[in-house]
Design an enzyme around this catalytic site. Structure first.
Site, mmCIF file in Angstrom:
data_model
loop_
_atom_site.group_PDB
_atom_site.id
_atom_site.type_symbol
_atom_site.label_atom_id
_atom_site.label_comp_id
_atom_site.label_asym_id
_atom_site.label_seq_id
_atom_site.Cartn_x
_atom_site.Cartn_y
_atom_site.Cartn_z
ATOM 1 N N ARG A 160 -1.317 17.145 34.327
ATOM 2 C CA ARG A 160 -1.374 15.866 33.608
ATOM 3 C C ARG A 160 -2.028 14.789 34.465
ATOM 4 O O ARG A 160 -2.795 13.982 33.978
ATOM 5 C CB ARG A 160 0.029 15.453 33.173
ATOM 6 N N HIS A 178 12.183 19.465 34.721
ATOM 7 C CA HIS A 178 10.742 19.227 34.763
ATOM 8 C C HIS A 178 10.219 19.423 33.355
ATOM 9 O O HIS A 178 10.583 20.391 32.691
ATOM 10 C CB HIS A 178 10.087 20.209 35.741
#
Ligand code: FAD
Length: 632
Positions: A269, A249
């Site tokens: 994000r 990740h």
């Protein structure tokens, strides 16, 4: 001889995350006596930690979304190595599984007109993740547990016992599957607290044990994730595929050291957070690969406009699939443009008002405040890649979730199964995956039991062998220390089989894994059987070794870069390699055997969902000429 508690069931589900609970509900609804086993406390699984949401093409926020778009995104994200049938079933059935959760009592966040709200996430063309703030997994597990309790109450009303049809064995670890010939006959394990043994006899066993991250130094995974289900499957004669593909990740915490690896959700994000290097540059614009150029903005202005006008602008490159973002961060840090602690900066403070941040990302706000003394409404977060998810897993029949290989009666669902996500999983596709295939596994495990004319039997000899293996570390009180061995393995995997891989390092890793295997054979634990974490780890290590060997062997074999597997010496994707699954099995001597197997061919009507230019980036010339012939 050791005392062994014995129980009889129709279906045994190993794992109490989303996949296990959904499978157990389905088996019980089919009228089967079902056991659920959980290594940790009931309710504490990775599923609870899932923050962002569950991907399902309900089309609530953008009506252009449907299963075909979701299928395309999933195949793209997996770089076309996915088992197409699993990706198809997943895209078609996910909306129904989400709606069904609301009938169990879940309550997802709403749009203004009262529909289930959906948020943007990397690799998904439209807003698609059904969510409850940034605590979606918690709601998912809470609801599945509630459904189980309500079924237990129905059973109580009918039989006078809450546990007559579903029983939960928590803080219980399964160490061995027992067979009758090629058929599953039961599962053997121990209660973590007392160290007492138990045997659950059943003709059908469902593996839902989750991931393998604990073999890596920096990981978002918690202590239970030692690849137990992967190893149990292999030892029972099942096969694993795609074990070279691990998802790092892009955003784990990097500071302070004590929390290194803890996840920073991608929702940061999705909701507008941007990545900057130590020079303040929004570097992701430099890392958009050709295959994705059409869908991603090339200026900051366009990227910023996308949040409010997604129909007329392309998405920001911060929302590329995870493998791309993780590699980009890795390159920035390596080039000396990282922070002192070895990360980059993820900023929401300059992008959203403080109240919005606290409302949309409450857990992240709390996590940074508590663990790093950082207020994310005022300052950027420091982040870097962390080992997060294993795409590889038990090779299954897509429709039934039955394990392939020589064993009968074994099923697998959720993260422990392989194929669905190809070489890289899109965020949000796991929560939906485990609902879709958890249900299927429960249904087919129940049906399988009914096809048998007699119950498979556990042999005394196999049971005694399982006891001997489990007790062995305690017989070697002065053997090798399990914690030291785990650290050594984590160093080998993190340093030599990490984000960027090279032939020489992989060969070296395999040599060291062989040496470690010999040392693990001599692992010892001091003390007795009552709550003894050293003993537990000694038993887990056996599984971590096999799974790590599969990953390292497959990573060395696959001479290309794709999704969660990057070879510095073979940096391009190869159409030839796309046709290949690497399949691991155990040979008679207990060593990992690796084989190349052709990937199932996608049905024509599914292939035709893609446009020619896109396909030509992934497929061989041969495949393309078949596509052209069918298109005519
Ligand atoms: P898990 O939920 O991992 O459960 C595994 C179960 O198996 C546990 O109960 C464990 O105790 C048990 N078990 C393991 N070994 C044994 C054994 N030997 N004996 C008995 N029991 C055993 N995915 C998304 O789609 N969206 C997200 O927003 C998201 N966020 C995430 C955030 C974090 C921090 C993490 C770590 C993962 C996230 N993921 C997300 C991934 C997703 O949560 C997992 O892939 C998914 O929950 C796996 O579910 P599962 O049911 O397969 O297994």
């Amino acid at each position: 001889t050791a005392r062994i508690e014995r129980h009889l069931y129709d279906v045994v589900v190993i794992g109490a995350g989303g996949a296990g609970l959904r499978a157990a509900i389905e088996a019980r609804l089919a009228g089967k006596r079902t056991a659920i086993i959980s290594k940790s406390l009931f309710g504490k699984a990775h599923t609870v930690m899932a923050e962002g949401g569950a991907a399902a093409a309900m089309g609530n926020v953008n009506s252009k979304d449907n299963w075909m778009v979701h299928f395309r995104d999933t195949m793209r994200g997996g770089k076309f190595l996915n088992n197409f049938r699993m990706a198809e079933l997943h895209a078609k059935e996910a909306p129904e599984r989400i709606w069904e959760l609301e009938t169990y009592g879940a309550l997802f966040d709403r749009t203004k007109d009262g529909k289930i709200s959906q948020r943007n996430f990397g690799g998904h063309e439209y807003p698609r993740l059904a969510h409850v703030g940034d605590r979606t997994g918690l709601e998912l597990i809470r609801t599945l547990q509630q459904k189980i309790v309500s079924l237990q109450q129905e059973d109580f009303a009918e039989t006078g016992s809450y546990e007559s049809r579903i029983r939960v064995f928590s803080e219980t670890t399964i160490t061995e599957l027992l067979l009758d010939g090629d058929r599953v006959a039961g599962a053997f394990g121990y209660y973590r607290e007392s160290g007492e043994f138990l045997l659950l006899e059943a003709p059908a066993v469902i593996l839902a044990t989750g991931g393998v991250g604990r073999s890596y130094k920096v990981t978002s995974n918690s202590w239970e994730y030692t690849g137990d289900g992967h190893a149990l499957a292999l030892r029972a004669g099942a096969t694993l595929i795609n074990m070279e593909f691990l998802q790092f990740h892009p955003t784990g915490m990097v500071w302070p050291p004590s929390v290194k690896g803890i996840l920073v959700t991608e929702s940061v994000r999705g909701d507008g957070g941007v990545l900057r290097n130590s020079e303040g540059k929004r570097f992701m614009f430099d890392y958009v690969p050709d295959v994705f150029r059409k869908q991603y903005a090339d200026t900051e202005e366009e990227a910023d406009r996308w949040y409010t006008d997604p129909d007329n602008n392309r998405r920001p490159p911060e929302l590329l699939p995870r493998d791309e973002v993780a590699r980009a961060i890795n390159s920035e840090v390596k080039a000396g443009r990282g922070t002192k602690a070895g990360g980059v900066l993820l900023d929401v403070s300059t992008r959203m008002p403080a109240e919005t941040i606290i409302k949309r990302l409450p857990s992240m706000h709390h996590q940074f405040k508590e663990l790093a003394d950082v207020d994310i409404t005022k300052e950027p977060m420091e982040v870097g890649p962390t080992c997060h998810y294993v795409m590889g897993g038990v090779e299954v029949e897509p429709d039934t979730a039955a394990a392939m290989g020589t064993v009968q009666g074994l099923f697998a669902a959720g993260e422990v199964s392989g194929g669905m996500h190809g070489s890289n999983r899109l965020g949000g596709n796991s929560l939906s995956d485990l609902l879709v295939f958890g249900k299927r596994a429960g249904e087919h495990a129940a049906a399988y039991g009914e096809t048998l004319s007699k119950r498979p039997k556990v042999s005394t000899k196999d049971l005694e062998a399982a006891v001997t293996t489990a007790l062995a570390p305690l017989q070697r009180q002065s053997g090798e220390n399990p914690y030291g061995l785990q650290q050594d393995l984590q160093a080998v995997m993190g340093d030599l089989v990490g984000i960027i891989r090279r032939e020489g390092e992989l060969t070296d890793a395999l040599k060291r894994i062989q040496e470690l295997k010999l040392r693990v054979a001599n692992v010892g634990a001091t003390g007795g059987r009552r709550y003894n974490p050293g003993w537990h780890l000694a038993l887990d290590l056996r599984n971590m070794m096999i799974v790590s060997e599969c990953t390292a062997k497959a990573a060395l074999e696959r001479e290309e870069s794709r999704g969660g597997h990057t070879r510095e010496d073979f940096p391009a994707m190869s159409p030839q390699w796309r046709l290949v699954n690497l399949v691991c099995s155990l040979d008679d001597g207990g060593d990992v055997h690796l084989e190349r197997k052709p990937l199932p061919t996608m049905r024509d009507e599914l292939i035709q969902l893609f446009d020619r230019t896109e396909l030509s980036k992934y497929l061989t010339e041969d495949e393309m000429s078949r596509f052209d012939a069918n298109a005519e």
